[in-house]
Design a protein around this motif. Structure first.
Motif, short mmCIF file in Angstrom:
data_model
loop_
_atom_site.label_atom_id
_atom_site.label_comp_id
_atom_site.label_asym_id
_atom_site.label_seq_id
_atom_site.Cartn_x
_atom_site.Cartn_y
_atom_site.Cartn_z
N ALA A 26 0.83 -1.22 0.00
CA ALA A 26 0.00 0.00 0.00
C ALA A 26 0.86 1.26 0.00
CB ALA A 26 -0.93 0.00 1.21
N TRP A 29 2.36 1.78 -3.47
CA TRP A 29 1.34 2.30 -4.39
C TRP A 29 1.08 3.78 -4.15
CZ3 TRP A 29 -0.08 0.77 -8.86
CH2 TRP A 29 -0.13 -0.59 -9.19
N THR A 30 0.97 4.13 -2.86
CA THR A 30 0.68 5.52 -2.51
C THR A 30 1.77 6.43 -3.06
OG1 THR A 30 -0.45 4.77 -0.52
CG2 THR A 30 0.23 7.08 -0.58
N ALA A 34 1.45 9.24 -6.14
CA ALA A 34 1.79 10.65 -5.86
C ALA A 34 2.86 11.14 -6.83
CB ALA A 34 2.26 10.81 -4.42
N ARG A 37 1.36 11.54 -10.35
CA ARG A 37 0.53 12.73 -10.43
C ARG A 37 1.40 13.98 -10.52
NH1 ARG A 37 -4.03 11.64 -6.41
NH2 ARG A 37 -5.65 11.20 -7.94
N PRO A 55 -4.64 -3.39 -6.85
CA PRO A 55 -5.64 -3.33 -5.77
C PRO A 55 -6.87 -2.54 -6.25
CG PRO A 55 -3.45 -2.78 -4.92
CD PRO A 55 -3.33 -2.86 -6.41
N PRO A 56 -8.08 -2.92 -5.79
CA PRO A 56 -9.30 -2.29 -6.31
C PRO A 56 -9.30 -0.77 -6.24
CG PRO A 56 -9.86 -4.18 -4.95
CD PRO A 56 -8.37 -4.02 -4.86
N ASN A 57 -8.82 -0.21 -5.12
CA ASN A 57 -8.88 1.26 -5.04
C ASN A 57 -7.88 1.91 -5.99
OD1 ASN A 57 -10.33 3.39 -3.84
ND2 ASN A 57 -8.48 4.00 -2.73
N VAL A 58 -6.76 1.25 -6.23
CA VAL A 58 -5.80 1.75 -7.22
C VAL A 58 -6.47 1.72 -8.59
CG1 VAL A 58 -3.60 1.31 -8.36
CG2 VAL A 58 -3.79 1.05 -5.88
N ILE A 61 -8.71 4.67 -8.96
CA ILE A 61 -7.94 5.91 -9.14
C ILE A 61 -7.42 6.00 -10.58
CG2 ILE A 61 -5.82 7.13 -8.44
CD1 ILE A 61 -6.36 5.95 -5.57
N GLY A 292 8.15 10.40 -2.32
CA GLY A 292 6.89 9.66 -2.25
C GLY A 292 5.69 10.50 -1.87
N TRP A 293 5.93 11.77 -1.52
CA TRP A 293 4.83 12.70 -1.26
C TRP A 293 4.57 13.59 -2.48
CZ3 TRP A 293 1.69 12.96 3.04
CH2 TRP A 293 2.06 12.13 4.10
N GLY A 294 5.29 13.33 -3.56
CA GLY A 294 5.12 14.14 -4.76
C GLY A 294 5.91 15.43 -4.73
N ARG B 15 -4.56 11.24 2.54
CA ARG B 15 -3.35 11.16 3.35
C ARG B 15 -2.91 12.59 3.61
NH1 ARG B 15 2.56 9.35 0.92
NH2 ARG B 15 1.77 10.48 -0.89
N THR B 38 -9.49 2.77 1.64
CA THR B 38 -9.63 1.42 1.09
C THR B 38 -8.30 0.92 0.56
OG1 THR B 38 -11.74 2.25 0.29
CG2 THR B 38 -11.12 0.03 -0.41
N ASP B 39 -7.96 -0.33 0.86
CA ASP B 39 -6.70 -0.97 0.44
C ASP B 39 -5.46 -0.23 0.95
OD1 ASP B 39 -8.21 -2.79 -1.10
OD2 ASP B 39 -8.22 -1.41 -2.80
N GLY B 40 -5.66 0.70 1.87
CA GLY B 40 -4.52 1.46 2.39
C GLY B 40 -3.95 2.47 1.41
N VAL B 41 -4.65 2.68 0.29
CA VAL B 41 -4.15 3.61 -0.74
C VAL B 41 -5.09 4.80 -0.85
CG1 VAL B 41 -3.44 3.88 -3.14
CG2 VAL B 41 -3.18 1.66 -2.02
N PRO B 42 -4.66 5.97 -0.41
CA PRO B 42 -5.53 7.15 -0.47
C PRO B 42 -5.70 7.66 -1.89
CG PRO B 42 -3.37 7.78 0.30
CD PRO B 42 -3.35 6.28 0.18
N THR B 45 -3.41 13.24 -1.69
CA THR B 45 -2.40 13.62 -0.70
C THR B 45 -2.50 15.11 -0.40
OG1 THR B 45 -0.82 11.90 -1.32
CG2 THR B 45 0.10 13.89 -0.35
N ARG B 47 -0.44 18.15 1.87
CA ARG B 47 0.80 18.43 2.61
C ARG B 47 0.69 19.77 3.33
NH1 ARG B 47 3.23 17.49 -2.62
NH2 ARG B 47 3.83 19.69 -2.53
N ASP B 67 -1.54 16.98 -4.01
CA ASP B 67 -1.60 16.59 -5.42
C ASP B 67 -2.03 17.77 -6.28
OD1 ASP B 67 -0.93 13.95 -4.86
OD2 ASP B 67 -3.01 13.39 -4.49
N ARG B 99 -14.36 11.29 -10.47
CA ARG B 99 -15.29 10.17 -10.50
C ARG B 99 -16.73 10.67 -10.39
NH1 ARG B 99 -13.80 6.21 -5.96
NH2 ARG B 99 -11.79 6.79 -6.87
#
Lengths: 337, 286
Positions: A26, A29-30, A34, A37, A55-58, A61, A292-294, B15, B38-42, B45, B47, B67, B99
């Protein structure tokens, strides 16, 4: 074991080997999303990962990102059509550049690509007529600063940007692909002469010149901001059309070093890494400077490339004067944050 | 970043990273009943960062990044870090959501049907939603209504309710003190206090509802009500949407379907009692 901090290489690997993302957790992926994007490549990633079990949420997105670039494609093509209509009475080729050209010609490089402004190339001799026709059709100036305006007109390879008052979209009208102050002078007449018609009334550079343009923009003009996306363009263009005749074409424009470097860096990021040189590492360090935070990272490297970009763009005395003027206005310096 | 917090609000995961501990601690407290993305993936983001390293400690001020960013956004003092986080999350939705068609509206639900309230800032949509949630309605959101173009349903986005100025006392008179965040004074929007949605609203936040009524409330007038024509609703809702243009044809189709199938009323009200009575009357007559 301490895991390596994510940077642009995470995105490069996912684009090169989509299945490599199967190993991501996770957190991975996060970070990947980021970075993608921030590099404006989420749509490209969505295209590359189509069919890979994510993963479904990915998946949701990426689906949103795909929808977004599809809508962007429609809008970009409509904007190109608007420009074509405005300029139709002038008997000159309207050559689309960059993203709009890639989608108009339905190239690999256009798949999932985000597109900002409309960039076109026209003959320098017709600039005044074209500017007048665009103003007539509803485009307006966006640079109110007289210094900026004068600077563009005297020294740049494009008109000051124009924005359409109803559609709120920007157009950059180029007459060549490098600033007039740069040490290299590409052959603008050849760029126009060898363009191909990709849709009725809409033209695009030849495949070789598309690579030359991308390389010129990256290494002889800019500070390598957006380099991941530009090098992905190069990678896709070369994958689709090969490199036959490319070196000769680049040499004709005086951009052989830049094109060779673009090919090496694109191969290092997205291909087999063939022919990589030691100095390329510095460029790659700049291009992949993203966490990883973009956020952008490696400020010293970025500043070095920022200074280099100006060094290449203009002679020293002029550079000093320009930076002094910009500094007093509080505008100079690479983007931070 | 040094400190971080993740949360799911309705179907959207966030996040939030911060240079400071304080805003994260407040988020942890106020969003303690909420699930993780969900799935741990926001999806997005946010900051919260110092413009310069020394501004972490010297006159600390919070820049809002993420973002999606507004280039000209002004920083907030650290004491308003919670507000900065909320603004950052709203900004991601406003600029990045693709979405759902995003409508600037509050939404409450009863018996599986949704009531949407929209209007200019100060019309009372947040306050009304909070008050209705204390009277048996399910709070679906006080800021954004998420219209699903595929199903025509509204999805909940029950973030902390942002109460401003005099509405803080109005809601505080009816709700327990432990459901309120810190009092934030002197913000760009005046005094703000966040109100935590009730446990039921949070537990059911992934359940969408069919839109059944659109209201345009206006606070500060004698009681009055009128029907609003679909054409007017359409125009007002395009103005109340941040992503209508970005969604293209999907947005147009979704909005057309909404305004042609759901009745709309404008209600004017001078006080809380009148507002509640008018909402109930409009709901009964829908």
């Amino acid at each position: 074991m301490m895991r390596r901090a994510p940077d642009g290489w995470l995105l490069a690997r996912a684009l090169r080997l989509p299945e490599s993302t199967l190993a991501l957790d996770a957190q991975g992926w996060t970070a990947l999303l980021a970075i993608a994007r921030a590099e404006q490549m989420l749509g490209t990633l969505a295209w590359r990962l189509d069919g890979v079990a994510v993963p479904p949420n990915v998946g949701r997105i990426l689906e949103d990102a795909w929808r977004s670039v599809e809508q962007g494609r429609v809008v970009a093509l409509w904007e190109a059509e608007a420009a074509r209509r405005a300029l139709a009475p002038i008997d000159e080729r309207v050559v689309l550049l960059k993203g709009t050209a890639f989608v108009a010609a339905d190239l690999l490089a256009g798949q999932g690509r985000s597109i900002g402004d409309l960039d076109i190339l026209v003959p320098r001799a017709s600039l005044d007529t074209i500017e007048a026709a665009l103003l007539d059709a509803g485009w307006e100036w966006v640079k109110p600063d007289p210094y900026d305006d004068a600077y563009y007109r005297q020294w740049m390879h494009e008109l000051p940007p124009l924005i359409h008052r109803d559609r709120d979209r920007m157009i950059d009208v180029h007459h060549t692909i490098l600033p007039l102050t740069a040490r290299i002078t590409p052959n603008a007449a050849a760029l126009l002469a060898d363009a191909g018609e990709v849709a009725p009334g809409l033209w695009a550079l030849s495949p070789e010149d598309m690579v030359v343009h991308a390389a010129a923009h990256l290494f002889a003009d800019g500070d390598l901001a957006g380099g991941m996306r530009n090098l992905w363009d190069v990678h896709c263009l070369v994958e689709q059309d090969g490199v036959a005749g490319l070196a000769e074409r680049a040499a004709m424009h005086g951009l052989n070093r830049e094109v060779a470097r673009a090919l090496r860096l694109a191969a290092a990021l997205y291909g087999d890494g063939a022919g990589s040189r030691l100095v390329d590492r510095l460029y790659l360090r700049r291009v992949t400077a993203r966490d990883g935070w973009g956020r952008t990272t490696r400020p010293v490297t970025r500043m070095a490339f920022y200074i280099r970009s100006h060094w290449l763009r203009m002679p020293p005395a002029m550079l000093a004067r320009h930076l002094w003027t910009k500094w007093r206005k509080g505008g100079a310096g690479p983007a931070s944050g | 970043m040094n400190h971080q917090f993740s949360v799911a609000i309705g179907p959207v995961g966030f996040r939030i990273g911060s240079d400071w501990r304080a805003p994260i601690a407040q988020l942890e407290t106020l969003y303690r009943a909420y699930p993780k993305p969900t799935d741990g993936v926001p999806d997005f983001t946010v900051r919260l960062f110092a413009a310069r390293p020394w501004r972490r400690v010297l006159r600390p001020s919070v820049m809002i990044g993420g973002d999606f960013v507004l280039p000209e956004a002004a920083p907030l003092p650290l004491a308003q870090g919670l507000l900065a986080a909320e603004m950052g999350m709203n900004l991601q939705m406003a600029l990045g959501q693709r979405r759902y068609l995003l409508l600037h509206a509050s939404v409450v639900e009863r018996d599986g049907e949704a009531l949407m309230m929209t209007g200019v800032s100060g019309a009372g949509k947040s306050t009304l939603a909070a008050l209705l949630s204390l009277r048996g309605w399910r709070l679906m959101g006080d800021e954004f209504a998420l219209l699903d173009p595929e199903t025509g349903q509204l999805h909940a986005f029950p973030r902390l309710v942002s109460l401003k100025n005099t509405s803080i006392a109005t809601v505080a008179a009816e709700a327990p003190a432990d459901r309120f965040g810190p009092l934030l004074e002197g913000t760009p929007k005046g005094t703000i206090r966040h109100f935590v949605p009730d446990a039921h609203a949070i537990a059911t936040m992934i359940q969408p509802a069919r839109p059944a009524l659109i209201l345009f409330p206006s606070f500060g007038f004698e009681p009055a009500a009128r029907d609003v024509a679909p054409s007017e609703v359409f125009v007002r809702l395009t103005q109340a949407s941040t992503n209508y243009v970005a969604l293209g044809e999907r947005g147009f189709d979704a909005l057309t379907k909404l305004v042609t199938s759901v009745p709309a009323r404008a209600i004017d009200y001078p006080d809380t009692a009148s507002a509640i009575a008018q909402v109930e009357a409009a709901w009964a007559a829908r």
